[in-house]
Design an enzyme around this catalytic site. Sequence first.
Site, PDB file in Angstrom:
ATOM      1  N   LYS A   1      31.058   1.347  -6.795  1.00  0.00           N
ATOM      2  CA  LYS A   1      31.097   1.387  -8.257  1.00  0.00           C
ATOM      3  C   LYS A   1      29.842   2.063  -8.821  1.00  0.00           C
ATOM      4  O   LYS A   1      29.932   2.863  -9.751  1.00  0.00           O
ATOM      5  CB  LYS A   1      31.210  -0.034  -8.810  1.00  0.00           C
ATOM      6  CG  LYS A   1      32.369  -0.189  -9.770  1.00  0.00           C
ATOM      7  CD  LYS A   1      32.436  -1.571 -10.346  1.00  0.00           C
ATOM      8  CE  LYS A   1      33.871  -1.893 -10.714  1.00  0.00           C
ATOM      9  NZ  LYS A   1      34.005  -3.188 -11.344  1.00  0.00           N
TER      10      LYS A   1
ATOM     11  N   ASP B   1      34.811  -4.185 -16.427  1.00  0.00           N
ATOM     12  CA  ASP B   1      35.894  -4.973 -15.831  1.00  0.00           C
ATOM     13  C   ASP B   1      37.163  -4.164 -15.997  1.00  0.00           C
ATOM     14  O   ASP B   1      37.344  -3.485 -17.009  1.00  0.00           O
ATOM     15  CB  ASP B   1      36.016  -6.338 -16.505  1.00  0.00           C
ATOM     16  CG  ASP B   1      36.832  -7.294 -15.649  1.00  0.00           C
ATOM     17  OD1 ASP B   1      36.537  -7.420 -14.449  1.00  0.00           O
ATOM     18  OD2 ASP B   1      37.780  -7.910 -16.168  1.00  0.00           O
TER      19      ASP B   1
END
Length: 205
Positions: free
Chosen positions: A15, A70
Amino acid sequence: MSAPRLVVATGNAHKLGEFRQLLPGLPLASLADFPPMPEVIEDAPDFAGNAVLKARAAHAHTGEPCLADDSGIEVAALDWAPGVRSARYVEGSDRDRLEALLAATADATDRRARFTAVIAVAGLPDDAPLPPGAWRQDGCVCTRGVVEGELTRAPRGADGFGYDPIFALPDGRTTAELATDEKHAVSHRGRAARAIEPLLRQIFG
Ligand code: IMP
């Protein structure tokens, strides 16, 4: 005083690498540069709530501005589940989860699906100007990105991660069949990142 930097609130090297590609040239730091942070319980009912929980916890831990995201997949035939539960839809691997989603939708003719990502940044100045589409939530600045598509009947493509092999864009290709740059250009995370980018460049650029 040291130059301002933005800590990406993830323990996931993949990420962090993705955010480095999406926000090139910005001084992004990793949570790995700080003492271990207690795990954040992601129990908010929506993507924004969870992104805000993660960004605030990391900001409290590091004392520096922090960015968290998220994301997940939502499927029309499942009343737009699994959503915030995408990473925990079933135990096991990404492959197990996408097989479970295909099995749960085997009889569904409505195959509409979408990926959503919300980015939250904690620790910015209170008077930071909001770019178009951004909003403030619990002391964070947030942006959202969505990409609409359809569930395939079988996995296709070797790139990407998660549910990419079963998520087809309007042109028929799955997001696991796209080169990284192509995926960033259309993806939910790419869209959310581009929406907050002008503000980040103004502060950290
Ligand atoms: P989180 O945002 O780290 O909580 O995880 C979201 C979950 O949604 C991931 O584990 C994936 O299963 C799924 N997901 C989020 N974004 C993508 C994507 O770009 N491709 C495929 N799956 C994704």
